[in-house]
Design an enzyme around this catalytic site. Structure first.
Site, short mmCIF file in Angstrom:
data_model
loop_
_atom_site.label_atom_id
_atom_site.label_comp_id
_atom_site.label_asym_id
_atom_site.label_seq_id
_atom_site.Cartn_x
_atom_site.Cartn_y
_atom_site.Cartn_z
N ASN A 150 0.81 -1.22 0.00
CA ASN A 150 0.00 0.00 0.00
C ASN A 150 0.85 1.27 0.00
OD1 ASN A 150 0.25 -1.53 2.56
ND2 ASN A 150 -0.33 0.41 3.49
N GLY A 199 -13.74 -3.05 -0.33
CA GLY A 199 -14.54 -2.27 -1.26
C GLY A 199 -14.05 -0.84 -1.47
N CYS A 324 2.31 7.69 13.03
CA CYS A 324 2.37 8.31 14.35
C CYS A 324 2.35 7.22 15.41
CB CYS A 324 1.16 9.21 14.56
SG CYS A 324 1.15 10.60 13.45
N1 PLP Z 1 -4.59 -4.30 3.58
C1 PLP Z 1 -4.04 -3.32 2.85
C2 PLP Z 1 -2.88 -3.62 1.95
C3 PLP Z 1 -4.57 -2.02 2.92
O1 PLP Z 1 -4.01 -1.04 2.19
C4 PLP Z 1 -5.67 -1.79 3.76
C5 PLP Z 1 -6.22 -0.42 3.91
O2 PLP Z 1 -5.49 0.57 3.79
C6 PLP Z 1 -6.20 -2.86 4.50
C7 PLP Z 1 -5.63 -4.09 4.38
C8 PLP Z 1 -7.38 -2.66 5.42
O3 PLP Z 1 -8.56 -2.54 4.71
P1 PLP Z 1 -9.87 -1.95 5.45
O4 PLP Z 1 -9.64 -0.49 5.61
O5 PLP Z 1 -11.01 -2.25 4.54
O6 PLP Z 1 -9.98 -2.68 6.75
#
Ligand code: PLP
Length: 386
Positions: A150, A199, A324
């Protein structure tokens, strides 16, 4: 002031087509899909259609799709299912750069007495596959490795890892929250056992996740109660959001090409121009294997939070590379795992685009960033030009 939104890995705009699809299911067609009457049954039929739409996006069958409350719940459910169905196995393998949804769970399980191996990455954020394979053992219950990161957008060779893990009879899960909708994924032709998505990362609403569970995978529910989702996830379905998710899945298939051509070209332009116009900056992550929408740029000797504040004055929304933690602004665990130098990690900004971004917006950011960095560097005790 209009927001210039390049923070799509944090969350995305709900597509207007998705909103339109959802609206009747709040105050007109509000029946419970489990009810015996036709009023509820019509909602149930719409849920079936949405499940089919999501299955089509993933190359799966509808029975392999579970709706959950978010990506985090999907991740927890997958790990929980593997541990509960293999109670003799006490070992988990994951990576050092997972989202907190997996990372915190891994740390929690380690405190509970499980053995958890966190696979390291190199300076480009690439996974040490030899390390991973060397640690597979008869005690390993599950391997969970994200499809795409991410923060940096780095894509892991998930299919290759899944094949190796599967050949050892071990369950393989992937957190594909950032990958689905941006790169093609086909479970029909895959060794992945379980896959999570969310989603709100692909223009559906927040608070709706999906867990793909390959037919035949041993499973134990995380939430127990009613018989919803074939007894695999209790709780009355979030009907409107599931229906929105179905539409979003269709739209994602339609926009995949745009994502990998126009959006990628805008990302590349943003990156190239910033590297050209701003001294002492660099891109974090694997330049070869990357999501088409993401760039993580380190502006050395300045604070990411200060950069974000000045960007915000122009309406530009992005994220920094810091987390943080207890009041101190530590660089994120991802950048630290990659060994990004302290001075660069602190000044990292993640730009994540979507199909709704325009060339004008990218030009606007390219125009605004150099003076922002210049101004902050003039105030930085660490910055000595030349
Ligand atoms: N996994 C990854 C790689 C993410 O980027 C995120 C959200 O930023 C999540 C899991 C968590 O998803 P949710 O916000 O739907 O719980």
């Amino acid at each position: 002031m209009k927001a210039v939104y390049v923070d799509n890995n944090a969350t995305t705009r709900v597509a207007p087509e998705v909103v339109e699809e959802m609206l009747p299911y709040f105050s007109d067609l509000y029946g419970n899909p489990s009810s015996m009457h036709a009023f509820g049954g019509s909602v149930g039929a719409k849920l079936t259609a949405a499940r089919e739409q999501v299955a089509t996006l993933l190359g799966a069958t509808p029975e392999e799709i579970l709706f959950t409350s978010c990506g985090t719940e999907s991740d927890s459910t997958a790990i929980h299912a593997a541990l509960q169905s293999n109670p003799d196995k006490r070992h988990i393998i994951t990576s050092r750069v997972e989202h907190p949804a997996i990372k915190s769970l891994g740390e929690h399980l380690a405190n509970q007495g499980y053995r958890v191996t966190f696979v390291p990455v190199d300076r480009q954020g690439r996974l040490d596959l030899d390390f991973l394979y060397k640690h597979l053992s008869d005690d390993t219950a599950i391997v969970s490795v994200m499809w795409a990161n991410n923060e940096t957008g780095t894509i892991f060779p998930v299919e290759e890892i899944a094949r190796e893990v599967r050949s050892r009879g071990i369950v393989f899960h992937t957190d594909a929250v950032q990958a689905v909708g941006k790169i093609p994924i086909n479970m029909a032709d895959s060794a992945v056992d379980m896959l999570s998505l969310s989603g709100h990362k692909l223009h559906a609403p927040k608070g709706l996740g999906v867990l793909y569970v390959r037919k035949g995978t041993k499973f134990a529910p995380f939430l127990m109660g009613g018989h919803q989702e074939g007894g695999r996830r209790a709780g009355t379905e979030n009907t409107s959001s599931i229906i929105g998710m179905g539409r979003a899945a269709q739209l994602a298939m339609d926009s995949m090409e745009d994502e990998n051509t126009r959006v990628k070209a805008m990302r590349d332009k943003l990156e190239t121009e910033l590297l050209k116009r701003v001294p002492a900056c660099m891109v974090n992550g694997d330049p070869e294997n990357r999501l088409p929408n993401t760039t993580s740029i380190a502006f050395e000797y300045v604070e990411g939070e200060a950069i974000l504040l000045l960007m915000d004055q122009h309406g530009i929304c992005a994220s920094s590379g810091s987390a943080c933690t207890s009041g101190s602004l530590e660089p994120s665990h991802v950048l630290r795992a990659m060994g990004v130098p302290f001075t660069a990690a602190h000044g990292t900004i993640r730009y994540s685009l979507s199909i709704y971004n325009t060339e004008e917006e990218i030009d606007f950011i390219i125009d605004k960033m150099p003076p922002i960095i210049e101004r902050l560097r003039q105030m930085s005790p660490f910055w000595k030009e030349g």
